[in-house]
Design an enzyme around this catalytic site. Structure first.
Site, short mmCIF file in Angstrom:
data_model
loop_
_atom_site.label_atom_id
_atom_site.label_comp_id
_atom_site.label_asym_id
_atom_site.label_seq_id
_atom_site.Cartn_x
_atom_site.Cartn_y
_atom_site.Cartn_z
N LYS A 87 0.73 -1.20 -0.10
CA LYS A 87 0.08 -0.11 0.23
C LYS A 87 0.92 1.30 0.08
CE LYS A 87 -3.80 1.72 3.06
NZ LYS A 87 -4.53 1.39 4.16
N SER A 161 -9.29 0.86 3.55
CA SER A 161 -8.66 1.85 2.54
C SER A 161 -7.64 1.11 1.70
CB SER A 161 -7.89 3.07 3.26
OG SER A 161 -7.01 2.54 4.29
N SER A 185 -9.38 -1.74 7.56
CA SER A 185 -8.86 -1.44 6.15
C SER A 185 -8.00 -2.80 5.63
CB SER A 185 -7.81 -0.21 6.19
OG SER A 185 -8.43 0.87 6.45
#
Length: 593
Positions: A87, A161, A185
């Site tokens: 990420k 996310s 997330s």
């Protein structure tokens, strides 16, 4: 609807089997990965990628290692040749970190600790993935790099996310990926894309080199196709990091051998999504039919109230603290929904922060008391699965719904593991999440594999001990496979060796014991007796000893190699009238096992 059925599986076991046989080389794997990325045409997954030529050069270096060392290199480098993604709030040397905000971009001087560990173990970084800006959101759409569409049906949200990381795994572009998890997330995108999402205990994986959302709550999370893969990555990535002030040496709980004690919310919420409700009911029916599982219910109110504090309490101020002056100077360049959420942090005072902590402590104590009789809490990963159109009409409400079963976990200092479950009637994925206390990570991984036997099942190898231990010799009912072995494994003990005592002992079958037990006694005319040596956390040793019934006791035993360790002995009075079974050389041989 589109699926990824035409893409071959990319589990770690698959890759290492092929590498061991040298039917596949890392460079060939990378070429396949690059071809897949081109084939799926999902540019919104990526924010930055390692250049193809540089990536192939790294893979070719691994080719040479494989050709020189053979399969032995796979033991030395447990993630050898496995492609992965991270990420883009996690630093990687040579790539910018944007946190999903173009204007915020900076170039790190070093990779995050977890990335360094993974690469040292042979994993190949493909690139950095898209996310909800500043890791603020559970939908996967709040990014200037585009909304990340669901891997199974692009009309639906991917979840966030850690949206790009989850979809990259679900589409078979990488073997595993890293996300982060503050409010869910690392679990919501796993559930919505039909993969595994492991959210470790806070501090188990270092967050040095990770741009924070709420620094006191953040975790690095792992996405994979199977629980076994996620756990293998955890074994490499976990460990105390002195450079991370929030890193902890987290003591692990044991792996439960007996039946699982599972808590469920007394009332479930699906926000009108009948397909999600039916999928969870079908999964629950399957689990209730499994032998050895018992279920009970807990009031979900304290969990729900704690979840609300994350976005409607003073912890929003921690998000503002993370972004700092950038928010003041560049608010207009941020995603408006994200800016609106983070901006609310200015409305809270230090008094609000302390009052929030006091209320959270009360809720946590209530939740801990309710869960004390159980091994873990079982929840739907998400209560619903909105389309992109649904989200566009109600962006804040839909986001809030997705966190209904996730937001409380880091607040309560718990570990969680989301796994694929029975699919919805409309063919979309559905996940369930196992939530346990801090340090229950390996218990959850083991339990998930027991509950979902259709998944790739491999023994859950415990993490290395990070606390004082004691070695213990066992001779009878506590041997591996015997009826009292659970008293060791559920206290976190691990088998070290099968060996023998010195040739100074005799073994007796004690009468009238349940389950049947032997007694070991040192004597002048003895023989070597087969034993097992187990390693047990010192903090659990006294508790174990307290459970040892007379006439057995814990004393000191001499091993065949001359060492003396703690072990089972027997009081002398109990030997009178007991059958001497020393000629068998051990308890299992006497039983004919």
């Amino acid at each position: 609807m589109t699926t990824n059925d035409h893409l071959p599986a990319m589990t770690l076991a698959d890759l290492h089997t092929a590498y061991a046989a040298q039917s596949l080389l890392p460079s060939q794997c990378i070429r396949q990965v690059l071809a897949r990325i081109k084939e799926v045409e999902r540019p919104e997954i990526w924010i930055a990628r390692i250049a193809d030529d540089a990536l192939l050069m790294q893979a070719q270096a691994l080719d040479r290692l494989l050709q020189e060392e053979g399969a032995s290199v796979l033991a030395r480098m447990p993630l050898f040749g496995v492609p992965f993604a991270i990420k883009d709030n996690i630093d990687a040397l040579g790539l910018p970190t944007t946190a999903g905000c173009t204007e915020f971009s900076f170039t790190p001087q070093r990779s995050a600790t977890v990335v360094e560990k993974l690469q040292a173990a042979g994993a190949l970084l493909i690139g950095k993935t898209n996310l909800d800006q500043f890791a603020t959101g559970l939908v996967g759409t709040r990014s200037p790099y585009g909304a990340v569409r669901n891997a199974i049906d692009p009309a639906y949200v991917s979840g966030g996310s850690s949206s790009g990381s989850a979809v990259a795994v679900a589409l078979g572009l990488v073997g595993f990926s890293l996300g982060t998890d503050t409010a869910g997330s690392g679990r919501v995108p796993a559930g919505l894309n039909g993969i595994v999402g492991l959210k470790p205990s806070r501090g188990l994986l270092s967050t040095r080199g990770v741009f924070p959302a709420c620094r006191t709550l953040d975790c690095v999370s792992i996405f994979a196709r199977t629980v076994a893969d996620a756990w293998q990555v955890t074994q490499v990535a976990a460990g105390f990091d002195a450079e991370d002030s929030y890193s902890r040496a987290v003591p692990m709980t044991g792996i439960r051998q007996r039946g699982l004690r599972i808590a469920l919310p007394s009332v479930l919420e699906f926000f009108g999504d009948a397909a999600a409700e039916q999928a969870f009911a079908a999964t629950l029916a399957q689990l209730r039919a499994l032998p050895g599982c018992t279920f009970g219910t807990v009031d979900y109110t304290p969990f729900k109230e704690a979840a609300a504090l994350l976005y409607y309490g003073p912890w929003v101020a921690e998000r503002l603290a993370a972004v700092g002056d950038f928010f003041t100077e560049h608010k207009e360049q941020m995603n408006p929904v994200v800016a609106g959420i983070i901006g609310q942090g200015a409305n809270y005072s230090a008094v609000d922060a302390f009052n929030g902590q006091y209320r959270l402590a009360e809720l946590r104590r209530t939740a801990e008391t309710a869960l004390a009789p159980y091994d873990f809490l079982l929840l739907p990963t998400t209560p619903t699965m909105p389309t992109l159109a649904d989200l566009a009409s109600e962006p804040v409400l839909r986001n809030s719904e997705l966190g209904y079963y996730t937001n409380f976990v880091n607040f309560f200092d718990m570990a969680a593991l989301s796994v694929p479950a029975t699919s919805r009637a409309d063919g979309l994925p559905a996940g369930i999440t196992l939530v346990g206390p801090c340090g229950s990570d390996q218990l959850l991984a083991s339990a998930a594999q027991r509950l979902l036997p259709q998944a790739s099942v491999q023994p859950v190898t415990p993490l290395p001990f990070n606390e004082p231990t004691v070695q213990l010799a066992v001779v009878g009912a506590h041997l591996q496979g015997q009826p009292l072995n659970w008293q060791l494994t559920e206290r976190g003990a691990r088998k070290m060796a099968s060996t023998q005592t010195a040739a100074h002992y005799r073994l007796y079958a004690l009468p009238d014991t349940t389950p049947p037990k032997p007694g070991l006694q040192r004597c002048a005319e003895g023989v070597a007796i087969a034993i097992e040596v187990w390693e047990l956390p010192l903090r659990r040793f006294g508790e174990f000893v307290a459970d040892v019934p007379a006439p057995l006791a814990i004393g000191s035993l001499e091993l065949a190699d001359g060492r003396w360790i703690k072990g089972f002995v027997c009081e002398g009075h109990a030997i009178a009238g007991a059958q001497d079974i020393s000629r068998h050389g051990g308890w299992l041989a006497y039983l004919g096992v």
